[in-house]
Design an enzyme around this catalytic site. Sequence first.
Site, PDB file in Angstrom:
ATOM      1  N   SER A 176       0.841  -1.202   0.000  1.00 58.59           N
ATOM      2  CA  SER A 176       0.000   0.000   0.000  1.00 58.59           C
ATOM      3  C   SER A 176       0.875   1.251   0.000  1.00 58.59           C
ATOM      4  O   SER A 176       0.625   2.201  -0.751  1.00 58.59           O
ATOM      5  CB  SER A 176      -0.909  -0.010   1.231  1.00 58.59           C
ATOM      6  OG  SER A 176      -1.610   1.200   1.324  1.00 58.59           O
ATOM      7  N   TRP A 214       2.543   1.582  -3.361  1.00 57.45           N
ATOM      8  CA  TRP A 214       1.553   1.984  -4.365  1.00 57.45           C
ATOM      9  C   TRP A 214       1.357   3.498  -4.345  1.00 57.45           C
ATOM     10  O   TRP A 214       1.204   4.137  -5.388  1.00 57.45           O
ATOM     11  CB  TRP A 214       0.217   1.286  -4.077  1.00 57.45           C
ATOM     12  CG  TRP A 214      -0.869   1.680  -5.041  1.00 57.45           C
ATOM     13  CD1 TRP A 214      -1.153   1.080  -6.228  1.00 57.45           C
ATOM     14  CD2 TRP A 214      -1.817   2.753  -4.891  1.00 57.45           C
ATOM     15  NE1 TRP A 214      -2.213   1.713  -6.839  1.00 57.45           N
ATOM     16  CE2 TRP A 214      -2.635   2.744  -6.044  1.00 57.45           C
ATOM     17  CE3 TRP A 214      -2.045   3.711  -3.915  1.00 57.45           C
ATOM     18  CZ2 TRP A 214      -3.677   3.655  -6.233  1.00 57.45           C
ATOM     19  CZ3 TRP A 214      -3.072   4.626  -4.112  1.00 57.45           C
ATOM     20  CH2 TRP A 214      -3.872   4.592  -5.255  1.00 57.45           C
ATOM     21  N   HIS A 215       1.379   4.075  -3.146  1.00 52.33           N
ATOM     22  CA  HIS A 215       1.109   5.510  -3.048  1.00 52.33           C
ATOM     23  C   HIS A 215       2.224   6.356  -3.631  1.00 52.33           C
ATOM     24  O   HIS A 215       1.978   7.481  -4.064  1.00 52.33           O
ATOM     25  CB  HIS A 215       0.861   5.921  -1.590  1.00 52.33           C
ATOM     26  CG  HIS A 215      -0.536   5.636  -1.146  1.00 52.33           C
ATOM     27  ND1 HIS A 215      -0.907   4.429  -0.618  1.00 52.33           N
ATOM     28  CD2 HIS A 215      -1.663   6.385  -1.197  1.00 52.33           C
ATOM     29  CE1 HIS A 215      -2.204   4.449  -0.341  1.00 52.33           C
ATOM     30  NE2 HIS A 215      -2.687   5.623  -0.695  1.00 52.33           N
ATOM     31  N   GLY A 216       3.431   5.852  -3.640  1.00 52.16           N
ATOM     32  CA  GLY A 216       4.481   6.667  -4.236  1.00 52.16           C
ATOM     33  C   GLY A 216       5.843   6.049  -4.078  1.00 52.16           C
ATOM     34  O   GLY A 216       6.080   5.230  -3.188  1.00 52.16           O
ATOM     35  N   PHE A 243      -0.898  10.065  -7.532  1.00 53.23           N
ATOM     36  CA  PHE A 243      -0.573   8.644  -7.371  1.00 53.23           C
ATOM     37  C   PHE A 243      -1.010   7.862  -8.588  1.00 53.23           C
ATOM     38  O   PHE A 243      -0.976   6.696  -8.638  1.00 53.23           O
ATOM     39  CB  PHE A 243      -1.225   8.076  -6.105  1.00 53.23           C
ATOM     40  CG  PHE A 243      -0.889   8.888  -4.878  1.00 53.23           C
ATOM     41  CD1 PHE A 243       0.385   9.412  -4.702  1.00 53.23           C
ATOM     42  CD2 PHE A 243      -1.830   9.140  -3.909  1.00 53.23           C
ATOM     43  CE1 PHE A 243       0.689  10.177  -3.586  1.00 53.23           C
ATOM     44  CE2 PHE A 243      -1.528   9.896  -2.782  1.00 53.23           C
ATOM     45  CZ  PHE A 243      -0.272  10.407  -2.629  1.00 53.23           C
TER      46      PHE A 243
END
Lengths: 301, 471
Positions: B320, B323-325, B471
């Site tokens: 997670s 995934w965000h950055g 994102f």
Amino acid sequence: MKKFLIKITILFMIIAICDFLFGKGMDYVVNHIETGGQGRDNYICNTAEEDILIFGSSRAVHHYNSQILEDSLGLTCYNCGDDGNGIILSYGRLLMAKERHQPKIIIQDVVLGFDLHKDDNNKYLGWLKARYDREGIAEIFDMVNSEERYKMLSQMYRYNSKYLQNIVVYATGISFNTGIKGFRPIAGEMDTMKIRKTYEVKKYDIDTVKLNFIKKFIAAADDSQLYFVVSPIWYGMDPDLITPIREICQQENIPFIDFSNNPKYVYNNLYFKDGTHLNARGADEFTKDLIQILNKKYTIE
Amino acid sequence: MIFNSFNFIILFPLIFLLYYVIPAKYGKTRNIYLFVVSYLLYLQWKPVYALVLLWVTIVTYFSALQLKTAQHPKTALTLSIILSLIPLLFFKYFNFVNDSINDILSMVGLNFHLQGLNWAIPIGISFYTFQALGYLCDVYYKKWEAEKNFITYALFVSFFPSILSGPINKASLVIPQLSNLRPYFDYSKAVGGLKLLLWGMFMKVVVADRVALYVDTVLSNYMNYTGTSCLLAGFLYTIQIYADFAGYSLMAIGIGKVLGFELTENFRRPYFATSVTDFWHRWHISLSTWLKDYIYIPMGGSKCSKLRNYWNIFVTFLVSGIWHGANWTFIVWGCIHGLCQIIEKMLGLQKCNYGWAAKSIRIVTTFIIVNFAWIFFRMPTLADACGIIARIFDPSLPTSIYMASLPTPLFIVFGVIIIFLKDLRDEFFPSHFQLMNNKSIYIRWATYVLILATIISSGVFSSDQFIYANF
């Protein structure tokens, strides 16, 4: 579907009526405010007829002591600068001031971020929204963002974010400081908390829109003696960064006075409140120095 | 094109009217129309990046069709996932990996400089890639049949309300709506959609963008502000990111509804969560569902040893974060959330069966934890995040609070109170104090007019970005 479209149309008609009434009410309120930022804006746009007008950002507001300029030069003076603004607001305010008279001297305090670097120019339109119907102002909006002409159809949008303060000031009669002839000195000593340990001006693109406004500002100054001035900066400044404005001044034969690296001011805590703003003492000192240069270099009638 | 942009506000009524010009019986024509509109809107940004969207669509479309007949479905799936992820990995993580390698090399005295990319990330890439991968996995696990109609599938991936920042929809929710004939016009759904659009717009332009004026001023130059100001800015960022992302999601869902579609719910009053685990049942629900379905459960979920279960939770939230950055700050943020959930599981704190007082304490505690983690999420580097935290806890600093110029604090307080009251009502008194759904038409319409007028008169229109669009 028909019912849906009819209801949507009715909703927008109600909004349009509210918008119209809101605009009428705010026009009245705004034009009756005499203090604070709005009162100052009213004075600049509707009343100011001083011989010397100073434009620019918060650095203009806090750095140019109108009273000292008046006393030294024997001319009336008003400081028309405004926090967080630059050449776009300056041009708009100059157009409105020129509706009444042609100032003898105009000083534009130059700040890289507000007068040269590319950024969101919409933020400089705030004070001009309520003056959209004045001559030449709609053209400014078109130059910055052509969508604005449609948004300005809404009266609520014209007073966006400013209405609350205006209503409170008008309703309660609270008196805010409008400064001494527009000049608002900052009291106190240097606040070292506000000095950045590493200060460097980031690389920015040059904003051609702002450069066009500089040219229009020069054209609007017309017969006035116009000066572009960089007032003192605690950190100093790389003189190359200001080259595009300096070049325009050279082409147009406009005096360009640069105090940014003046050793009297650079890193001198005595004269500053923070890295970019002079305190009251610094402002008085700078205004006197500026007058000396004005007297030495140019003939003021 | 973002929903609060002037262009979209002008274009959407046109898109809406043209859509309903097409009779309901021509369902495929309606899909083609929405597909063309979705791509045209996507092309408004950087036209060349529509090729990336097309690539992900084509790879997952054909891979899904092949999975059924493939001799080695697992290998085919792995290959398809890799091919689909190439653009995401390339655009989003290349610089991160490159910089990390540079740092490691310089630590051992090898000062090579591997040139990074200076390219913008294709907008919405994480969202549509994950949505397409979810579909592929569903086909692999035989939860969903591969879609044969390319336009239907391509529209599922590129559907303009959700392509920019989600919700990450499941194929089982959206594809049937696209495949089957939809009713010509659903009045109540359209009205419901407009209500969501209105409230979402309020959250975004009146609250999130106003709060951002304070947050950006302080956190961008936190060294110049007191610890108290940093603490306040941190708190306000918690509000900003919620109002921004939930506002966007509501607008996306609302636009979908106006066009007759149901999209995945994405937020359910997350700051009333009683634990971090509960928070993830309420925050970015479509992503947490995706992570649960395609990371956590395939790894074994909770049907395994305790230790393995903890590991599964940790890895899920690590993903997670990634995934965000592509930044260590997001990884730390993900780890904090993962670790908190592991601790909650170890202590049996995931469910709250206590009275009001205990529940309130749990809500406040969870809010503080989430608030703390957002600092890592917001700051550009770990050093900056630690700098903020150090400043907040530095007793030697003055306690004065930076106040923005006058109207801003008033609008911030007003916006935060309104959002808090709305969520409080929705959470604890859902059938009381109805305004937009009040039985009285006068109250309903007065609410619509008031919200719309507040948006126009008090909204911040200079911001043209959503946080999650990055994102």
